[in-house]
Motif scaffolding. Structure first.
Motif, PDB file in Angstrom:
ATOM      1  N   LEU A  17       7.292   0.708  11.599  1.00 29.26           N
ATOM      2  CA  LEU A  17       7.044   1.259  10.268  1.00 29.26           C
ATOM      3  C   LEU A  17       8.296   1.154   9.402  1.00 29.26           C
ATOM      4  CD1 LEU A  17       5.374   2.836   8.156  1.00 29.26           C
ATOM      5  CD2 LEU A  17       6.222   4.931   9.228  1.00 29.26           C
ATOM      6  N   SER A  52       9.094  -2.206   7.977  1.00 24.45           N
ATOM      7  CA  SER A  52       8.091  -2.773   7.076  1.00 24.45           C
ATOM      8  C   SER A  52       8.616  -2.796   5.637  1.00 24.45           C
ATOM      9  CB  SER A  52       6.807  -1.944   7.141  1.00 24.45           C
ATOM     10  OG  SER A  52       5.997  -2.197   6.023  1.00 24.45           O
ATOM     11  N   ASP A  81       6.925  -3.197   2.948  1.00 25.08           N
ATOM     12  CA  ASP A  81       6.034  -2.420   2.085  1.00 25.08           C
ATOM     13  C   ASP A  81       6.426  -0.942   2.095  1.00 25.08           C
ATOM     14  OD1 ASP A  81       4.555  -4.646   1.388  1.00 25.08           O
ATOM     15  OD2 ASP A  81       2.995  -4.286   2.883  1.00 25.08           O
ATOM     16  N   TYR A  82       6.732  -0.428   3.283  1.00 23.08           N
ATOM     17  CA  TYR A  82       7.113   0.973   3.404  1.00 23.08           C
ATOM     18  C   TYR A  82       8.500   1.210   2.806  1.00 23.08           C
ATOM     19  CZ  TYR A  82       7.737   5.616   5.392  1.00 23.08           C
ATOM     20  OH  TYR A  82       7.955   6.962   5.550  1.00 23.08           O
ATOM     21  N   LEU A 125       8.905   1.644  -0.996  1.00 23.32           N
ATOM     22  CA  LEU A 125       8.506   2.916  -1.614  1.00 23.32           C
ATOM     23  C   LEU A 125       9.715   3.809  -1.899  1.00 23.32           C
ATOM     24  CD1 LEU A 125       5.328   3.787   0.496  1.00 23.32           C
ATOM     25  CD2 LEU A 125       5.432   2.706  -1.763  1.00 23.32           C
ATOM     26  N   ILE A 136       3.206  10.371   0.343  1.00 20.70           N
ATOM     27  CA  ILE A 136       2.789   9.675   1.564  1.00 20.70           C
ATOM     28  C   ILE A 136       2.284  10.731   2.538  1.00 20.70           C
ATOM     29  CG2 ILE A 136       3.425   8.151   3.471  1.00 20.70           C
ATOM     30  CD1 ILE A 136       5.832   7.244   1.788  1.00 20.70           C
ATOM     31  N   PHE A 160       0.667  11.035   6.488  1.00 25.36           N
ATOM     32  CA  PHE A 160       0.505  10.318   7.749  1.00 25.36           C
ATOM     33  C   PHE A 160      -0.703  10.866   8.496  1.00 25.36           C
ATOM     34  CE2 PHE A 160       5.011  10.334   6.651  1.00 25.36           C
ATOM     35  CZ  PHE A 160       5.255   8.975   6.596  1.00 25.36           C
ATOM     36  N   TYR A 173      -0.174   7.242  -0.974  1.00 28.18           N
ATOM     37  CA  TYR A 173      -0.324   6.327   0.151  1.00 28.18           C
ATOM     38  C   TYR A 173      -0.722   7.118   1.389  1.00 28.18           C
ATOM     39  CZ  TYR A 173       2.129   2.893  -2.668  1.00 28.18           C
ATOM     40  OH  TYR A 173       2.485   2.032  -3.675  1.00 28.18           O
ATOM     41  N   PHE A 226      -0.805   6.569   5.579  1.00 24.23           N
ATOM     42  CA  PHE A 226      -0.398   5.707   6.691  1.00 24.23           C
ATOM     43  C   PHE A 226      -1.160   6.159   7.921  1.00 24.23           C
ATOM     44  CE2 PHE A 226       2.031   4.470  10.402  1.00 24.23           C
ATOM     45  CZ  PHE A 226       2.181   3.110  10.158  1.00 24.23           C
ATOM     46  N   ASN A 282      -1.796   1.314  12.417  1.00 22.51           N
ATOM     47  CA  ASN A 282      -0.545   0.869  11.817  1.00 22.51           C
ATOM     48  C   ASN A 282      -0.746   0.289  10.425  1.00 22.51           C
ATOM     49  OD1 ASN A 282       2.292   0.697  12.089  1.00 22.51           O
ATOM     50  ND2 ASN A 282       2.114  -1.518  12.366  1.00 22.51           N
ATOM     51  N   LEU A 308      -0.601   0.967   6.177  1.00 22.17           N
ATOM     52  CA  LEU A 308      -0.191   1.707   4.992  1.00 22.17           C
ATOM     53  C   LEU A 308      -1.143   1.314   3.880  1.00 22.17           C
ATOM     54  CD1 LEU A 308       1.985   3.533   3.630  1.00 22.17           C
ATOM     55  CD2 LEU A 308       3.165   1.411   3.011  1.00 22.17           C
ATOM     56  N   GLN A 358      -2.558   2.092  -0.060  1.00 18.68           N
ATOM     57  CA  GLN A 358      -2.397   2.766  -1.336  1.00 18.68           C
ATOM     58  C   GLN A 358      -3.733   3.342  -1.749  1.00 18.68           C
ATOM     59  OE1 GLN A 358      -0.629   0.577  -4.564  1.00 18.68           O
ATOM     60  NE2 GLN A 358      -0.481   2.401  -5.826  1.00 18.68           N
TER      61      GLN A 358
END
Length: 131
Positions: free
Chosen positions: A40, A43, A45-46, A49, A85, A87, A118, A120, A125, A127, A129
């Motif tokens: 994670l 990543s 993309d993560y 943020l 975010i 989880f 977002y 997650f 696994n 993520l 939006q």
């Protein structure tokens, strides 16, 4: 729990060890958790943020009224943008969308700028939006 506490890849080991000592993490799960966390926090993309962040609030309690308490996993505050975010350990469902949209509307009503959300999902696994 760990994802909400960790901001950078270099914090994984220290925060995991603290979780093990506090009895929040079973030692037999440590390697699998470390691998998931490393993936994670590697990543792009993560990581993106967090670019330009002013502050990160982890598990911040929001008192909406006498009966409603909200606790988003992570709120990233930027100059002109707010990112939430949350989880999830299970598979995606409508309840997750309802919950994060409540977080969004609450922060918007509090005057936070341009709130985006977002989710997650640890089990797949992913993520995602949320609009």
């Amino acid at each position: 729990l760990l994802m909400s506490r960790i901001e950078r890849i270099d914090e994984i080991q220290t925060i995991m060890e603290a979780g093990i000592q506090e009895g929040e993490i079973e030692l037999r799960n440590a390697d699998e958790l470390k691998n998931k966390l490393t993936k994670l926090f590697s990543s792009s993309d993560y990581i993106s943020l967090f670019e330009g962040k002013n502050d990160v609030l982890n598990e911040q309690t929001i008192l909406v009224d006498a009966e409603t308490i909200l606790r988003p996993d992570k709120i990233i505050l930027k100059e002109d943008k707010t990112i939430i975010i949350d989880f999830k350990t299970g598979i995606p469902n409508q309840k997750d969308l309802k919950q994060i949209n409540l977080y969004k509307s609450t922060l918007e009503s509090m005057g936070y700028p341009e709130v985006s959300c977002y989710l997650f999902y640890t089990s797949i696994n992913e993520l995602k939006q949320v609009s």
